[in-house]
Structure formats: structure tokens, C-alpha cells
Write a protein that holds these residues in place. Structure first.
Motif, mmCIF file in Angstrom:
data_model
loop_
_atom_site.group_PDB
_atom_site.id
_atom_site.type_symbol
_atom_site.label_atom_id
_atom_site.label_comp_id
_atom_site.label_asym_id
_atom_site.label_seq_id
_atom_site.Cartn_x
_atom_site.Cartn_y
_atom_site.Cartn_z
ATOM 1 N N ARG A 1 14.700 9.657 3.401
ATOM 2 C CA ARG A 1 14.776 8.380 4.120
ATOM 3 C C ARG A 1 16.177 7.785 4.091
ATOM 4 O O ARG A 1 16.589 7.080 5.001
ATOM 5 N N TYR A 2 16.910 8.067 3.054
ATOM 6 C CA TYR A 2 18.234 7.490 2.864
ATOM 7 C C TYR A 2 19.347 8.431 3.292
ATOM 8 O O TYR A 2 20.480 8.013 3.463
ATOM 9 N N ARG A 3 19.031 9.695 3.456
ATOM 10 C CA ARG A 3 20.033 10.696 3.831
ATOM 11 C C ARG A 3 20.671 10.337 5.172
ATOM 12 O O ARG A 3 21.870 10.480 5.355
ATOM 13 N N ARG A 4 19.880 9.842 6.103
ATOM 14 C CA ARG A 4 20.420 9.444 7.418
ATOM 15 C C ARG A 4 21.456 8.344 7.258
ATOM 16 O O ARG A 4 22.476 8.317 7.937
ATOM 17 N N TYR A 5 21.189 7.426 6.352
ATOM 18 C CA TYR A 5 22.126 6.337 6.093
ATOM 19 C C TYR A 5 23.467 6.896 5.641
ATOM 20 O O TYR A 5 24.517 6.528 6.160
ATOM 21 N N TRP A 6 23.429 7.817 4.653
ATOM 22 C CA TRP A 6 24.663 8.393 4.128
ATOM 23 C C TRP A 6 25.338 9.282 5.145
ATOM 24 O O TRP A 6 26.562 9.290 5.252
ATOM 25 N N THR A 7 24.559 10.037 5.900
ATOM 26 C CA THR A 7 25.144 10.919 6.900
ATOM 27 C C THR A 7 25.940 10.112 7.915
ATOM 28 O O THR A 7 27.052 10.476 8.268
ATOM 29 N N GLY A 8 25.380 9.004 8.384
ATOM 30 C CA GLY A 8 26.083 8.149 9.336
ATOM 31 C C GLY A 8 27.376 7.610 8.763
ATOM 32 O O GLY A 8 28.413 7.594 9.428
ATOM 33 N N HIS A 9 27.345 7.188 7.507
ATOM 34 C CA HIS A 9 28.544 6.658 6.872
ATOM 35 C C HIS A 9 29.580 7.759 6.630
ATOM 36 O O HIS A 9 30.779 7.535 6.797
ATOM 37 N N LEU A 10 29.130 8.929 6.256
ATOM 38 C CA LEU A 10 30.074 10.033 6.043
ATOM 39 C C LEU A 10 30.695 10.481 7.362
ATOM 40 O O LEU A 10 31.882 10.805 7.411
ATOM 41 N N ASP A 11 29.910 10.481 8.444
ATOM 42 C CA ASP A 11 30.456 10.825 9.754
ATOM 43 C C ASP A 11 31.520 9.811 10.172
ATOM 44 O O ASP A 11 32.576 10.178 10.698
ATOM 45 N N ARG B 1 35.507 10.523 10.888
ATOM 46 C CA ARG B 1 36.209 10.113 12.116
ATOM 47 C C ARG B 1 37.416 9.252 11.775
ATOM 48 O O ARG B 1 38.500 9.416 12.348
ATOM 49 N N HIS B 2 37.247 8.323 10.846
ATOM 50 C CA HIS B 2 38.340 7.449 10.440
ATOM 51 C C HIS B 2 39.507 8.267 9.879
ATOM 52 O O HIS B 2 40.676 8.030 10.215
ATOM 53 N N LEU B 3 39.202 9.219 9.030
ATOM 54 C CA LEU B 3 40.246 10.046 8.433
ATOM 55 C C LEU B 3 40.948 10.900 9.481
ATOM 56 O O LEU B 3 42.172 11.047 9.449
ATOM 57 N N GLU B 4 40.184 11.439 10.407
ATOM 58 C CA GLU B 4 40.784 12.240 11.476
ATOM 59 C C GLU B 4 41.681 11.380 12.357
ATOM 60 O O GLU B 4 42.776 11.784 12.737
ATOM 61 N N ASP B 5 41.231 10.157 12.683
ATOM 62 C CA ASP B 5 42.014 9.248 13.536
ATOM 63 C C ASP B 5 43.311 8.813 12.864
ATOM 64 O O ASP B 5 44.304 8.550 13.523
#
Length: 106
Positions: free
Chosen positions: A81-91, A95-99
Motif C-alpha cells: 500500500r505504501y510502495r506506490r507512495y515511495w515509488t512516486g517520490h523516488l521517481d 527527475r530532479h537529479l537528472e534535471d
């Protein structure tokens, strides 16, 4: 007691960490966890067996302990249930690091 109660205890998690590396006898488990006596390790192993996280099989005069992967299903289901939360934040972090990578290399 359920799986969550069992893994809430730090020494039981330590036992599981050792068993994640492979099967062990009770004596080997005691040797890897300084500060825990054999009776204490045996009590923790009994709890882990009762909730289905550890299995034991006899081998001659010894008892061999191993993790039961299916015992972790309840924890995995809860974490899902919480994995989606972390996945979104890690994604978003990726993106932030790549930018912002261009500014770091310059």
C-alpha cells in the motif's frame, strides 16, 4: 501474537537477518548474536516459528532453522500500500537529479 508483533522485536529481526543469509543451527545463531544466550535465542526462534516466519528441520542431532518466504507475505501485502507512495517520490527525485545534473558537472 502475529507477524508484526514478532518482527517488532529487534533481536528477532537480527535472527531473521542472519537466516536470510542461509540456514543455521541454534548454536550458530547464538554465536552470531553476541549478548544473547542460547535460551533467549531459542525463545525468539519459537516465536518466529509460531507466526510462520521460520521453519525448523531435524538433521541428525541438530535442528536447522531457515526463513519461510511465505511467512513474509503479510508484511509485503501491508507494505504494498505504501510502495506506490515511495515509488512516486523516488521517481520525482530521479527527475530532479537528472534535471540538475548539468549544473553539477560544470
Amino acid at each position: 501474537m502475529d507477524v508484526f508483533d514478532a518482527v517488532a522485536e529487534p533481536n528477532r529481526r537480527a535472527l531473521m537477518d542472519v537466516l536470510a543469509e542461509g540456514e543455521r543451527t541454534a548454536g550458530e545463531l547464538v554465536a552470531t548474536l553476541p549478548g544473547l544466550t542460547q535460551p533467549t535465542v531459542s525463545r525468539h526462534l519459537r516465536v518466529l516459528r509460531e507466526v510462520g516466519l521460520v521453519e525448523v528441520r531435524p538433521q541428525a542431532q541438530r535442528r536447522i532453522y531457515a526463513l519461510r518466504a511465505d511467512g513474509l507475505v503479510a508484511i509485503d501485502d501491508w507494505i504494498e500500500r505504501y510502495r506506490r507512495y515511495w515509488t512516486g517520490h523516488l521517481d520525482a527525485l530521479e527527475r530532479h537529479l537528472e534535471d540538475n545534473q548539468g549544473g553539477i558537472d560544470e
